[in-house]
Design a protein around this motif. Structure first.
Motif, mmCIF file in Angstrom:
data_model
loop_
_atom_site.group_PDB
_atom_site.id
_atom_site.type_symbol
_atom_site.label_atom_id
_atom_site.label_comp_id
_atom_site.label_asym_id
_atom_site.label_seq_id
_atom_site.Cartn_x
_atom_site.Cartn_y
_atom_site.Cartn_z
ATOM 1 N N ARG A 122 -32.338 37.768 -33.510
ATOM 2 C CA ARG A 122 -33.329 38.762 -33.953
ATOM 3 C C ARG A 122 -34.314 38.188 -34.961
ATOM 4 N N PRO A 178 -36.137 43.732 -26.938
ATOM 5 C CA PRO A 178 -37.017 43.726 -28.112
ATOM 6 C C PRO A 178 -37.342 42.302 -28.583
ATOM 7 N N ALA A 268 -36.886 44.076 -36.075
ATOM 8 C CA ALA A 268 -35.657 43.810 -35.311
ATOM 9 C C ALA A 268 -34.432 43.761 -36.235
#
Ligand code: NAD
Length: 480
Positions: A122, A178, A268
């Motif tokens: 992330r 994402p 994120a």
């Protein structure tokens, strides 16, 4: 004791070690550029969090793109990615074994791309040095650089950091996953903004639609990082073995001071770094400018003078009253007056603390380390102050002397000139101040400024006649 997971329990008791079970950690961060600084700074903050029972899903996967990274990878692989970090000041040292890194991609862009595409990652963080951002004159992105050019032509086989980031983001978008956040930890002003600008410029040249998606979905927070970390060599390896009984093939020895101020923009998610002393702010710009123009600029204005005066280590140079006086007088007279006030920050006190840290005899940071890559560092650390001082008609004599000293160093370097532009710098320096300032790749339009040209020419003339020490002494005794 050779460092590894199997020997952790046998390490002497005065060495702190992970209190968490490393087999339970999950990767969350991919870091490109696993040099010394990453392991003295970000990896230590994460290790502290993990010791508190936090952030176990934010372990680090290392990555590197350069040939030298394969050697670091081999050393770390043999010790299960563990690193001994020794904090040293004049009064003593403390050692901890950090375990926040759990893997390191093979030094192969395809393997790094595969790791970056994993949705568990992330944050993609970077320490790729000031020169790693493909910035040209006036901050323009050097899209004609052969490496970026190749990535633009072959988006599926990227070889640069930026090509990789874009290719991984494309895979994420196409898979409906994402985006990761991109976190630069380099000493570059507006490091997040610049990372974003380079990424978008390359993406735009490849695929404008993807560039639009990145612009809308990817965060690039700016950050200010600090922890003076010299290169590790035989001396550092011996220190860890002799003082702590640990045989570490890639230890890090650094100062105890650490600072990290980051813009809190992590869509994120992020580790709760505020619990271990990281400061999150809305806008890091003023802190960043303070650090770049007072700390990094002081390194940049110490190293060439110190090298010409025969010093090899920073603390020895700082013990010379002419050099320490120069490092206090130049920023006090010419840099601090250009800075915007920051609430609750006293620039003079900050400068004093920086100079005190430079004097730390236990760190033995080398003048050679500070002197490398001047063509990337002077534009980041010194030229912005000059630009501001000229625009506001403030004094520039010391800044001009700093440039003249760098020029003298380039003209006849007393230690190897480690710089991607070494040959051009040396040729220009040997042709005189106007040719030196005429290097637009370094100075842009600033080199044409008549006031600057006259001041550098005068300073250089003085250096030829009187030498560095006398010129610095003259600066100190001239009333501002
Ligand atoms: P280092 O030499 O130990 O490591 C540099 C890393 O960057 C290596 O992994 C190298 O392969 C990688 N790299 C270099 N150029 C690259 C490029 N063009 N593309 C991709 N990767 C590249 O250096 P370090 O001490 O870890 O410092 C790295 C950076 O960290 C500095 O340039 C600075 O921006 C920042 N920093 C360092 C310190 C410090 O005291 N050392 C303090 C604050 C910030």
């Amino acid at each position: 004791i050779p460092l590894s997971l199997a020997t952790l329990a046998d390490v002497p008791a005065d060495v702190a070690r992970p209190t968490y079970d490393r087999s339970n950690l999950r990767a969350g961060i991919l870091h490109i550029g696993v040099g010394n600084f990453h392991r003295s700074h970000m990896a230590v903050y994460l290790d502290r969090l993990m010791n508190m029972g936090l952030a176990h899903d934010w372990a680090i996967v290392g990555a590197g793109l350069r040939a030298g990274d394969a050697d670091m990878r081999d050393r770390l692989a043999a010790q299960d990615w563990l690193t001994t970090v020794v904090d040293r000041d004049g009064t003593g040292e403390s050692a901890r074994i950090t375990g926040a890194m759990v893997d390191y991609c093979p030094v192969d862009p395809a393997a790094i791309l595969a790791a970056m595409s994993d949705p568990l990652i992330r944050i993609v963080s970077l320490t790729v040095t000031e020169g790693g951002y493909f910035l040209g004159r006036g901050g323009a992105v050097r899209l004609d650089d052969p490496a970026l050019h190749a990535d633009i032509a072959n988006p599926d086989a990227p070889k640069t950091v930026f090509g990789l980031i874009i290719a991984a983001l494309r895979q994420r978008r196409d898979a409906g996953q994402p985006a990761f956040t991109v976190l630069s930890c380099d000493n570059v002003q507006g490091n997040g903004d610049i990372t974003r600008r380079v990424t978008l410029a390359v993406a735009e040249a490849q695929d404008p639609e993807l560039a639009g998606w990145i612009a809308a979905h990817v965060a690039f927070p700016n950050g200010m990082v600090d922890c003076i970390t010299p290169r590790s060599g035989p001396r550092e390896l011996a220190l860890v073995q002799d003082c702590f009984g640990v045989r570490d093939a890639a230890p890090v020895v650094c100062e105890p001071f650490r600072q990290w101020v980051i813009e809190d923009h992590f869509p994120a998610g992020r580790p709760p770094l505020e619990k271990v002393g990281v400061t999150f702010v809305d806008d890091v710009k003023t802190h960043e400018i303070m650090k770049l123009r007072l700390l990094n600029a002081s390194h940049a204005s110490l190293c060439y003078a110190a090298a010409l005066m025969g010093y090899a280590h920073v603390d020895q140079a700082m013990a010379d009253p002419v050099l320490s006086g120069w490092l206090k007088a130049l920023p006090t007279r010419e840099t601090i007056p250009t800075l915007e006030p920051i609430e609750s920050v006293d620039y003079a006190a900050y400068l004093d603390s920086v100079l005190h840290r430079f004097g730390n005899p236990a760190i033995a940071d080398t003048i050679a380390r500070l002197a490398q890559d001047g063509s990337d560092r002077q534009p980041q650390f010194i030229l912005p102050t000059l630009r501001d001082a000229l625009a506001r008609d403030l004094p520039i004599d010391g800044l001009a002397l700093e440039l003249a000293i760098w020029m003298q160093f380039c003209s006849a370097p007393p230690i190897p000139l480690e710089d991607p532009m070494a040959a051009a710098l040396q040729a220009a320096a040997q042709s005189g101040p106007q040719a030196f300032l005429g290097q637009t790749a370094v100075f842009g339009h600033l080199g044409q400024n008549p006031r600057l040209r006259a001041a550098v020419a005068a300073a250089y003339e003085g250096l030829q006649q009187e030498g560095v020490e006398a010129m610095l002494s003259r600066y100190l005794t001239t009333a501002p």
